[in-house]
Scaffold this active site. Structure first.
Site, PDB file in Angstrom:
ATOM      1  N   TYR A  54     -29.595 -18.370  20.489  1.00 10.92           N
ATOM      2  CA  TYR A  54     -30.029 -17.315  19.573  1.00 10.92           C
ATOM      3  C   TYR A  54     -31.408 -16.805  19.996  1.00 10.92           C
ATOM      4  O   TYR A  54     -32.365 -17.573  20.066  1.00 10.92           O
ATOM      5  CB  TYR A  54     -30.085 -17.817  18.139  1.00 10.92           C
ATOM      6  CG  TYR A  54     -28.760 -18.241  17.547  1.00 10.92           C
ATOM      7  CD1 TYR A  54     -27.539 -17.879  18.129  1.00 10.92           C
ATOM      8  CD2 TYR A  54     -28.712 -19.003  16.384  1.00 10.92           C
ATOM      9  CE1 TYR A  54     -26.336 -18.271  17.587  1.00 10.92           C
ATOM     10  CE2 TYR A  54     -27.501 -19.394  15.828  1.00 10.92           C
ATOM     11  CZ  TYR A  54     -26.319 -19.034  16.435  1.00 10.92           C
ATOM     12  OH  TYR A  54     -25.124 -19.432  15.892  1.00 10.92           O
ATOM     13  N   GLN A 177     -17.089 -25.201  13.458  1.00 15.76           N
ATOM     14  CA  GLN A 177     -17.787 -24.030  12.933  1.00 15.76           C
ATOM     15  C   GLN A 177     -17.065 -22.764  13.385  1.00 15.76           C
ATOM     16  O   GLN A 177     -17.330 -22.223  14.454  1.00 15.76           O
ATOM     17  CB  GLN A 177     -19.253 -24.001  13.379  1.00 15.76           C
ATOM     18  CG  GLN A 177     -20.034 -22.898  12.691  1.00 15.76           C
ATOM     19  CD  GLN A 177     -21.526 -22.936  12.985  1.00 15.76           C
ATOM     20  OE1 GLN A 177     -22.102 -21.917  13.372  1.00 15.76           O
ATOM     21  NE2 GLN A 177     -22.152 -24.081  12.818  1.00 15.76           N
ATOM     22  N   ALA A 209     -18.243 -11.376   6.243  1.00 16.25           N
ATOM     23  CA  ALA A 209     -17.659 -10.483   7.267  1.00 16.25           C
ATOM     24  C   ALA A 209     -18.696  -9.499   7.789  1.00 16.25           C
ATOM     25  O   ALA A 209     -18.495  -8.277   7.771  1.00 16.25           O
ATOM     26  CB  ALA A 209     -16.433  -9.756   6.734  1.00 16.25           C
ATOM     27  N   GLY A 285     -27.184 -15.993   6.411  1.00 17.92           N
ATOM     28  CA  GLY A 285     -28.451 -15.616   7.018  1.00 17.92           C
ATOM     29  C   GLY A 285     -29.181 -14.672   6.089  1.00 17.92           C
ATOM     30  O   GLY A 285     -28.675 -14.299   5.029  1.00 17.92           O
TER      31      GLY A 285
END
Length: 336
Positions: A54, A177, A209, A285
């Site tokens: 990331y 995951q 989504a 997030g």
């Protein structure tokens, strides 16, 4: 906040888990990222998920800095290995012993911790013998650098073989995951039944989504400025599969259902994935602290069977259920 066991282990994690993909180190400034982490802690979130890839390792650095003054024993910190890091050299990717051993050390340094609670294979490596990968994970567990092992976006057969080898090598593979949401249910036919049998939990990503289930994308209209669909750093590629008018028209029908449940559409989406008993946590997030505060309201929500049926009826045939999508979307070889 409520807490659930992760797989067939004694480890409890917060059912809302904070993830920093596409935010820390790229989309938001470090001080805002720290505020989001603080909001997560204040809301009772104890579990934080990141990955070395990331923002090309920057996300781990930001998370480590944000958590450095917290009591380590009160946290569950997860990271991952597979995708390219650094300059992307020939051994800077995959699940070879070399890359895994170098990657765990880099992750621990950036996260400012002696160990991670869960170390995850971010994808399946078709170019490395699985025995080599699992032996490396076993050694990392024995060294105390990781307590448990997990995988991400592996097929049911790959998970089964991984669990078999982990038992032979004396460590626990306890989690998967995958992407999972009202719109993307590809794990239900094969991955979930296999994991229930083997004592493996799901930690699901993208339960909203990519923001589509918030209702902010409207049929026949361009995406809102600043939304995930306009982010060319990676978010736009992931969300575009849902930005069809037939999907968005169906999603609009979820609004009254959310209202009846006393939830926002985003909260309804997060609560929906948590109804699956094989799901230990939903990854959320945030680019603003208030988003964290809103999402955690999905914790502990119980949706009755009648409401779940209304959701299914509203979405109809736009739901993706094909179990083959996991293999279809997996990398066919290492990505340099």
């Amino acid at each position: 906040m409520e807490y659930r066991y992760l797989g067939n282990s004694g480890l409890k994690i917060s059912e809302i888990t904070y993830g920093n993909w596409l935010t820390h180190g790229s989309q938001v400034e470090n001080d805002v990222a720290a505020q989001c982490v603080r909001a997560a802690l204040d809301a009772g979130i104890s579990t934080f998920d990141t990955a070395d890839t990331y923002a090309n390792t920057a996300a781990e650095t930001v998370l480590g800095e944000a958590l450095k003054n917290e009591r380590r024993e009160s946290l569950e910190i997860f990271t991952k290995v597979y995708w390219p890091t650094g300059p992307g050299g020939k051994n800077d990717t995959g699940l070879s012993r070399k890359h895994i051993m170098e990657s765990i050390n880099g992750s621990l340094r950036r996260l400012q911790t002696d160990y991670v609670d869960l170390y995850q294979a971010h994808r399946y490596d078709t170019e490395t013998p699985l025995e080599e990968t699992m032996q490396a994970f076993a050694d990392i567990v024995r060294q105390g650098k990781a307590l448990y092992i997990g995988v991400s976006e592996w097929t049911a057969d790959q998970i089964r073989e991984g669990v078999r080898l982990s038992k032979e090598l004396g460590f626990q593979l306890i989690s998967s995951q995958p992407q999972y949401s009202m719109l993307w249910r590809v794990i239900e036919p094969e991955v979930v039944p296999t994991c229930e049998e083997l004592g493996v939990s799901q930690i699901v990503w993208s339960p909203i989504a990519q923001g589509v289930l918030t209702g902010k994308y409207k049929p026949g209209q361009p995406p809102p400025a600043g939304s995930r669909a306009t982010d060319e750093k990676g978010g736009a590629d992931f969300v575009k599969r849902f930005l069809r008018d037939d999907v968005l028209e169906r999603v609009e029908q979820l609004g009254p259902i959310a209202d009846d449940a006393g939830l926002t559409m985003a909260q309804l989406a997060v609560a929906w994935v948590l109804q699956n008993p094989n799901v230990a946590a939903a990854l959320v997030g945030a680019s603003r602290p208030e988003q964290v505060s809103e999402n955690v309201k999905a914790a502990g929500v119980k949706l009755d069977s009648a409401l779940m049926k209304r959701i299914d009826d509203a979405l109809g045939d736009v739901v993706v259920r094909d179990a083959g999508k996991t293999a279809e979307l997996a990398p066919k070889g290492r990505v340099a």
